[in-house]
Design a protein around this motif. Structure first.
Motif, short mmCIF file in Angstrom:
data_model
loop_
_atom_site.label_atom_id
_atom_site.label_comp_id
_atom_site.label_asym_id
_atom_site.label_seq_id
_atom_site.Cartn_x
_atom_site.Cartn_y
_atom_site.Cartn_z
N THR C 85 0.82 -1.21 0.00
CA THR C 85 0.00 0.00 0.00
C THR C 85 0.85 1.26 0.00
O THR C 85 0.47 2.26 -0.58
CB THR C 85 -0.92 0.04 1.23
N ASN C 96 -1.99 5.95 2.92
CA ASN C 96 -2.39 4.69 2.32
C ASN C 96 -2.51 3.59 3.36
O ASN C 96 -3.45 2.81 3.36
CB ASN C 96 -1.38 4.24 1.26
N TYR C 100 -5.99 1.58 4.43
CA TYR C 100 -6.00 0.12 4.41
C TYR C 100 -6.34 -0.44 5.79
O TYR C 100 -7.18 -1.33 5.93
CB TYR C 100 -4.63 -0.39 3.95
N TRP C 373 -8.63 -0.08 -5.00
CA TRP C 373 -8.28 1.24 -4.48
C TRP C 373 -8.97 2.28 -5.30
O TRP C 373 -8.75 2.38 -6.51
CB TRP C 373 -6.76 1.44 -4.52
#
Lengths: 170, 160, 412
Positions: C85, C96, C100, C373
């Motif tokens: 990520t 990120n 996540y 994403w």
């Protein structure tokens, strides 16, 4: 479920025969693909879901019908709501109608669906590959597409793998 | 510069052609402004005030491959980018060198999959590999220094 | 050299529907810009149709940095997949991880201790400033303001030093983990962040001195790259690109996560929707980020930084020698990972570029069944052709800078 969402979901249920599930606070509405355009128009115009956040798909291979679920994430800026639509698609010749006439930014996301999952989008103005090169074979995010793993080189297998590698020269 | 003191009144220096040529090549090696991914940010950091790579004669980043001597492949190379990268390399004038900056450019790094070329040496000949994900700017400068040593040891080849 | 790597040829037939009839008749010029170009911020390729110097159509071509992260994550356990990520949007690595972890925590209904939440906020805001500094540096460089580049990169080092202090890495930190943080921050953290809080307002003033009223900068940015609020929403733009056109859509305010509701901050907006408006919004966002950091640091609670549930979070090293149970948890976690209940969620954070969303579907196993994403640069870039129509080709560069795209974020 959010109080503001309840009437919307009720209406979707009544008019489009949708199936509603809730998981960890996220409301997901399962819908047949023929009703997608009408439902999204209703969401946009009547309930003010102006922002289409994303479109993606899930591949349930080796299951065949439905093999794919297309997921749409809608947001309403004025009411601060979020709603997900799910559209099941069969594995053989998967096709969905295009949303580009309702939401402009569906364009690239649907191209990505074609590129990554091989899902055809009916009526799309520009259905080319988006992320992969034009001459690529296959659709990488499908579950039956291999990851493309290459064995790493270590001291003990260095020469063996080196033979199979192309080497750039001047 | 100190050269004047050493020269004294003579006004001449004796050296080999190889040494003079390699000295010239290393002291003005212009890298190509070729950023791909995360490493490009660290490459920019190496260029900027804090690390100041221009101390080593590398302040000029040339976006045009025609004017560049050194290609720093900074980041992962996708299958779609690979032919473009080779195309750029072919356009660079001789003599030219390549630094593979970071793990992805060196060997694919954490991305062992369909989309990423497993090491940029599959496409272009690499002189120096710099490890790290991403390498610190110091590491990149260290890689450039290593390349200088390599260039300084180069022999003049007879024209083929 | 014989190589498998050749550029596929494109014929005019394939792109006929993208350009106007005048291009086919030969009245206008088709020009390829990128993927190797100094001001496309990476490997963006644009197909331009030009009438003299004026842009008629602009068709972005992306995918030159496609890394297969979504597919690759499906083959790794939840903990190992997190490493990937960081490399998506490499200017917002903490963000990120944050998105996540929020998605994974939402799936398994894991509670995060308040201390971890506050530290997450501090780091995410620091990263926001660092990301905006890169945007400032590169976009100012594109309109030929070289000294801002040097200033901004100097200050970015100070923030990266803090990230290195807590995680050991400058960029790819992977410091935020499902269930909390990797470990607690060191004692020097407080002083290091306070140093930033003291010095940065003055530094931001410095940038503003250089740009905000600079006539050269105003000429290049005012009235350039206009987009209306309705169009921005239709094209799915979020973040500063949208806020520069009016709507105050900020997920930190609208759908607070990780305790953002406790902090008092404003969402800067502008109404013009041009390059200059987006510049002003981002500069003010940096100041607001400093405000959030200060509040979070002042009331940073004490206590653990990850949940006590060792089914999901590795037990402390010291317990391994004395507790059989901890040893089993440790072994299970690092071999097969933890299982996540069946279902799917969508979690989103406000990244420096906009709505960074994670769609996560689990089949009940230890690896993500499908992870998607929703990256903000992707939609912002798609909205770019609207801004460019009828402008000069030189303005294109200013517009690309102003939407602050990161190609790793676009191509994934």
């Amino acid at each position: 479920m959010d109080k503001q969402l309840q009437p919307i979901v009720k209406k979707l249920k009544k008019e489009f025969g949708a199936e509603v599930t809730e998981f960890r606070g996220d409301v997901q509405v399962l819908l047949a693909s023929e009703k997608l355009i009408a439902a999204s128009l209703k969401l946009r115009d009547e309930f003010d879901f102006a922002l289409l956040s994303t479109i993606t798909a899930v591949d349930y291979w080796p299951e065949e019908s439905p093999r794919f679920h297309i997921v749409y994430v809608f947001n309403s800026l004025s009411k601060n709501l979020q709603l997900m639509l799910r559209v099941p698609v069969a594995g053989e010749n998967p096709t969905i109608p295009t949303l580009t006439k309702v939401y402009k930014n569906a364009n690239w996301r649907e191209r990505e669906l074609w590129d990554m999952f091989g899902i055809k989008v009916d009526g799309h103005p520009d259905l080319r590959r988006l992320l992969m090169p034009d001459d690529w074979n296959g659709h990488p995010l499908r579950k039956d597409y291999p990851l493309g793993y290459e064995e790493p080189q270590f001291t003990f297998n260095y020469e063996e793998i080196d033979l199979s590698k192309p080497h750039g020269e001047v | 510069m100190g050269v004047e003191q050493k020269l004294g009144e003579m006004g001449a220096v004796t050296t080999t052609l190889e040494q003079a040529m390699n000295w010239g090549r290393t002291r003005a090696m212009w890298p190509m402004l070729f950023g791909l991914a995360c490493c490009a940010i660290e490459m920019m950091a190496a260029q900027s005030a804090h690390y100041d790579m221009s101390r080593f004669g590398m302040e000029l980043m040339r976006p045009s491959p025609r004017q560049a001597d050194l290609m720093i492949v900074a980041g992962r190379v996708s299958r779609k980018m690979a032919p473009v990268l080779r195309h750029l390399f072919d356009q660079m004038a001789e003599p030219k060198w390549v630094i593979a900056m970071g793990d992805c450019a060196s060997c694919g790094g954490v991305f062992n999959n369909y989309a990423v070329v497993q090491g940029v040496d599959e496409i272009v000949p690499v002189d120096i590999y710099v490890s790290g994900c991403p390498p610190r700017p110091e590491a990149l400068i260290g890689g450039v220094m290593a390349l200088y040593e390599k260039v300084e040891a180069e022999k003049i080849k007879a024209a083929a | 050299m014989t190589t498998p790597y050749t550029i596929p040829e494109v014929t005019l037939d394939e792109i006929k529907h993208l350009v106007s009839q005048r291009a086919i008749d030969g009245e206008t010029v088709l020009l390829n810009m990128g993927p190797q170009h100094p001001s496309t911020h990476g490997v963006l390729r644009l197909l331009l149709e030009l009438d003299g110097e004026t842009v008629v159509t602009c068709v972005p071509d992306i995918g030159y940095l496609h890394t297969g992260i979504e597919k690759n994550m499906e083959s790794k356990t939840y903990i190992k997949a997190e490493v990937m990520t960081d490399r998506l949007d490499y200017l917002n690595t903490v963000g990120n991880n944050f998105a996540y972890c929020l998605a994974v925590e939402k799936m398994i209904e894991l509670d995060v201790p308040p201390r971890a939440q506050a530290i997450r906020v501090i780091l995410a805001e620091l990263q926001r400033i660092a990301s905006h500094l890169i945007w400032l540096a590169t976009s100012a460089l594109d309109v030929a303001a070289m000294s801002v580049f040097l200033y901004a990169f100097r200050e970015r080092e100070i923030i990266l030093d803090v990230l290195e202090l807590v995680s050991g890495q400058r960029m790819m930190t992977t410091y935020i983990r499902p269930g909390g943080l990797w470990r607690d921050v060191p004692v020097e953290f407080d002083a290091a962040v306070r140093n930033i809080l003291d010095t940065f307002p003055k530094r931001i003033d410095e940038y503003e001195d250089l740009l905000t009223k600079n006539p050269l900068f105003l000429d290049r940015t005012m009235g350039i790259g206009k987009i209306s609020a309705e169009e921005a929403i239709q094209w799915g733009a979020t973040g500063s690109t949208l806020r520069g056109s009016g709507p105050d859509w900020d997920l930190r305010k609208k759908r607070p996560y990780s305790g953002y509701e406790q902090y008092d901050f404003e969402v800067p907006t502008a109404t013009e929707g041009d390059v200059y408006a987006r510049y002003l919004v981002r500069i003010r966002e940096m100041r607001e980020a400093l405000k959030i950091i200060e509040q979070a640091l002042n009331k940073l609670p004490l206590g653990p930084v990850s949940t006590n549930d060792h089914k999901y979070v590795p037990p402390p090293r010291s317990e391994l020698g004395v507790s059989m149970e901890s040893l089993i948890h440790h072994f299970k976690l690092w071999t097969e990972g933890f299982n996540v209940p069946k279902g799917s969620v969508y979690a989103a954070v406000e990244s420096p570029r906009g709505e960074l969303g994670v769609f996560l579907e689990s089949d009940g196993g230890p690896k993500p069944f499908r992870i998607h994403w929703r990256t903000p640069s992707y939609n912002n870039l798609e909205a770019m052709p609207v801004m460019t129509e009828g402008l000069l080709i030189a303005d294109l560069v200013a517009i690309i800078g102003s939407i602050d795209i990161v190609l790793g974020d676009v191509d994934r």
